[in-house]
Motif scaffolding. Structure first.
Motif, PDB file in Angstrom:
ATOM      1  N   TYR A  86       0.872  -1.183   0.000  1.00 26.18           N
ATOM      2  CA  TYR A  86       0.000   0.000   0.000  1.00 26.18           C
ATOM      3  C   TYR A  86       0.907   1.231   0.000  1.00 26.18           C
ATOM      4  O   TYR A  86       1.708   1.413   0.927  1.00 26.18           O
ATOM      5  CB  TYR A  86      -0.872   0.035   1.252  1.00 26.18           C
ATOM      6  CG  TYR A  86      -1.993  -0.978   1.305  1.00 26.18           C
ATOM      7  CD1 TYR A  86      -2.302  -1.792   0.225  1.00 26.18           C
ATOM      8  CD2 TYR A  86      -2.755  -1.107   2.449  1.00 26.18           C
ATOM      9  CE1 TYR A  86      -3.338  -2.709   0.291  1.00 26.18           C
ATOM     10  CE2 TYR A  86      -3.806  -2.018   2.517  1.00 26.18           C
ATOM     11  CZ  TYR A  86      -4.085  -2.817   1.439  1.00 26.18           C
ATOM     12  OH  TYR A  86      -5.113  -3.728   1.513  1.00 26.18           O
ATOM     13  N   TRP A  87       0.803   2.062  -1.032  1.00 28.09           N
ATOM     14  CA  TRP A  87       1.596   3.286  -1.110  1.00 28.09           C
ATOM     15  C   TRP A  87       3.075   2.994  -0.844  1.00 28.09           C
ATOM     16  O   TRP A  87       3.726   3.663  -0.061  1.00 28.09           O
ATOM     17  CB  TRP A  87       1.064   4.353  -0.149  1.00 28.09           C
ATOM     18  CG  TRP A  87      -0.251   4.914  -0.601  1.00 28.09           C
ATOM     19  CD1 TRP A  87      -1.473   4.728  -0.023  1.00 28.09           C
ATOM     20  CD2 TRP A  87      -0.483   5.763  -1.739  1.00 28.09           C
ATOM     21  NE1 TRP A  87      -2.441   5.384  -0.724  1.00 28.09           N
ATOM     22  CE2 TRP A  87      -1.871   6.031  -1.785  1.00 28.09           C
ATOM     23  CE3 TRP A  87       0.348   6.300  -2.731  1.00 28.09           C
ATOM     24  CZ2 TRP A  87      -2.441   6.814  -2.778  1.00 28.09           C
ATOM     25  CZ3 TRP A  87      -0.224   7.081  -3.713  1.00 28.09           C
ATOM     26  CH2 TRP A  87      -1.609   7.327  -3.713  1.00 28.09           C
ATOM     27  N   TRP A  88       3.578   1.971  -1.488  1.00 28.52           N
ATOM     28  CA  TRP A  88       4.989   1.609  -1.469  1.00 28.52           C
ATOM     29  C   TRP A  88       5.488   1.205  -0.087  1.00 28.52           C
ATOM     30  O   TRP A  88       6.658   1.361   0.244  1.00 28.52           O
ATOM     31  CB  TRP A  88       5.854   2.740  -2.067  1.00 28.52           C
ATOM     32  CG  TRP A  88       5.163   3.383  -3.211  1.00 28.52           C
ATOM     33  CD1 TRP A  88       4.723   4.667  -3.307  1.00 28.52           C
ATOM     34  CD2 TRP A  88       4.767   2.746  -4.432  1.00 28.52           C
ATOM     35  NE1 TRP A  88       4.083   4.879  -4.501  1.00 28.52           N
ATOM     36  CE2 TRP A  88       4.080   3.693  -5.217  1.00 28.52           C
ATOM     37  CE3 TRP A  88       4.910   1.448  -4.935  1.00 28.52           C
ATOM     38  CZ2 TRP A  88       3.563   3.418  -6.461  1.00 28.52           C
ATOM     39  CZ3 TRP A  88       4.374   1.164  -6.188  1.00 28.52           C
ATOM     40  CH2 TRP A  88       3.712   2.153  -6.929  1.00 28.52           C
ATOM     41  N   SER A  89       4.573   0.682   0.704  1.00 25.20           N
ATOM     42  CA  SER A  89       4.947   0.216   2.031  1.00 25.20           C
ATOM     43  C   SER A  89       3.984  -0.887   2.457  1.00 25.20           C
ATOM     44  O   SER A  89       3.165  -1.346   1.657  1.00 25.20           O
ATOM     45  CB  SER A  89       4.915   1.380   3.029  1.00 25.20           C
ATOM     46  OG  SER A  89       5.373   0.968   4.296  1.00 25.20           O
ATOM     47  N   PRO A  91       0.752  -2.336   4.838  1.00 23.37           N
ATOM     48  CA  PRO A  91      -0.481  -1.744   5.345  1.00 23.37           C
ATOM     49  C   PRO A  91      -0.321  -1.261   6.781  1.00 23.37           C
ATOM     50  O   PRO A  91       0.507  -1.792   7.542  1.00 23.37           O
ATOM     51  CB  PRO A  91      -1.483  -2.906   5.285  1.00 23.37           C
ATOM     52  CG  PRO A  91      -0.908  -3.873   4.319  1.00 23.37           C
ATOM     53  CD  PRO A  91       0.584  -3.746   4.450  1.00 23.37           C
ATOM     54  N   ALA A 131       2.020  -6.891  -5.027  1.00 18.82           N
ATOM     55  CA  ALA A 131       1.958  -5.536  -5.576  1.00 18.82           C
ATOM     56  C   ALA A 131       1.172  -5.494  -6.879  1.00 18.82           C
ATOM     57  O   ALA A 131       1.237  -6.423  -7.688  1.00 18.82           O
ATOM     58  CB  ALA A 131       3.370  -5.003  -5.820  1.00 18.82           C
ATOM     59  N   HIS A 141      11.761   3.368 -10.222  1.00 16.25           N
ATOM     60  CA  HIS A 141      11.470   4.435  -9.272  1.00 16.25           C
ATOM     61  C   HIS A 141      12.087   4.204  -7.896  1.00 16.25           C
ATOM     62  O   HIS A 141      11.919   5.035  -7.000  1.00 16.25           O
ATOM     63  CB  HIS A 141       9.966   4.604  -9.121  1.00 16.25           C
ATOM     64  CG  HIS A 141       9.276   5.025 -10.381  1.00 16.25           C
ATOM     65  ND1 HIS A 141       9.486   6.254 -10.974  1.00 16.25           N
ATOM     66  CD2 HIS A 141       8.387   4.374 -11.179  1.00 16.25           C
ATOM     67  CE1 HIS A 141       8.754   6.353 -12.076  1.00 16.25           C
ATOM     68  NE2 HIS A 141       8.085   5.219 -12.228  1.00 16.25           N
ATOM     69  N   TYR A 143      11.335   1.812  -5.749  1.00 15.71           N
ATOM     70  CA  TYR A 143      10.397   1.324  -4.728  1.00 15.71           C
ATOM     71  C   TYR A 143      10.914   0.051  -4.051  1.00 15.71           C
ATOM     72  O   TYR A 143      10.736  -0.133  -2.843  1.00 15.71           O
ATOM     73  CB  TYR A 143       9.029   1.039  -5.341  1.00 15.71           C
ATOM     74  CG  TYR A 143       8.353   2.246  -5.950  1.00 15.71           C
ATOM     75  CD1 TYR A 143       8.470   3.500  -5.361  1.00 15.71           C
ATOM     76  CD2 TYR A 143       7.600   2.139  -7.119  1.00 15.71           C
ATOM     77  CE1 TYR A 143       7.859   4.607  -5.916  1.00 15.71           C
ATOM     78  CE2 TYR A 143       6.979   3.238  -7.680  1.00 15.71           C
ATOM     79  CZ  TYR A 143       7.117   4.471  -7.082  1.00 15.71           C
ATOM     80  OH  TYR A 143       6.500   5.570  -7.637  1.00 15.71           O
TER      81      TYR A 143
END
Length: 200
Positions: A86-89, A91, A131, A141, A143
């Motif tokens: 979630y958003w590169w991390s 939850p 992902a 990027h 990530y």
């Protein structure tokens, strides 16, 4: 060899849960056992409260739910985290579990000189992330490196736990089912192959 497989996803029919169940099954039998822990189903509260802060400072008791989770980890030699990106991390539910459970006095101590003293060097950790993005985008990027830095080094490296494997299942929302199934099988087999089987 006992493993704890922690899953953080609200949908029990999700790919994340499917992976968690498959990993737990693969790590069971032949002298091995695995506990599958569903953070959402057990309604773990991820909020770091005033009671957690007092405990962290050594000014209050360990909250009962935190003590229960620490005992759960203590029973395992191997920890497997299965989670969606979630958003590169990870939850918030899983991050909150780590925030509250991997705390001062149990996961690490502070030396008289102020340097952290890791206390979880007995623990072997596998990271299995799901992902929606593609592998090229993650690498382009940065990530993948960001995830490795914050989780492998920032959390488990700080506590002394060793990272046995880290894998991301990419394109989870767009990959054809048969291709995704093969990727899932490969990820599960990889984790299982790294888990030692006790000698008879």
């Amino acid at each position: 060899m006992r493993s704890l497989v922690v899953v953080a996803h609200p949908d029990p029919e999700s790919l994340t849960h499917g992976l968690g169940r498959a990993v737990a099954a693969a790590l069971s039998g032949e002298g091995r056992s695995a506990e599958l822990f569903d953070l959402a189903a057990e309604s773990f509260d991820p909020r770091f409260t005033a009671a957690d802060l007092l405990h962290y400072r050594g000014e209050g008791p360990t909250p009962p739910d935190v003590a229960r989770e620490q005992a759960r980890v203590d029973r395992a030699q191997q920890l497997v985290l299965v989670f969606p990106v979630y958003w590169w991390s990870m939850p918030a539910l899983l991050k909150g579990w780590i925030d509250r459970v991997f705390t001062n006095g149990w996961a690490f101590d502070h030396s008289p000189g102020g340097r952290p003293v890791p206390k979880l060097d007995r623990l072997s950790v596998h990271l299995l992330a799901v992902a929606g993005g593609d592998a090229d985008g993650f690498e382009r990027h940065g990530y993948t490196e960001a995830l490795r830095t914050q989780i492998e080094h920032g959390i488990f490296g700080f506590c002394g736990a060793g990272i046995a494997s880290a894998r991301i299942v990419h394109d989870a929302e767009s990959t054809p089912a048969e291709v995704l199934a093969a990727e899932v099988d490969s990820a599960v087999e990889h984790i299982s192959s790294l888990a030692p089987t006790p000698s008879r």
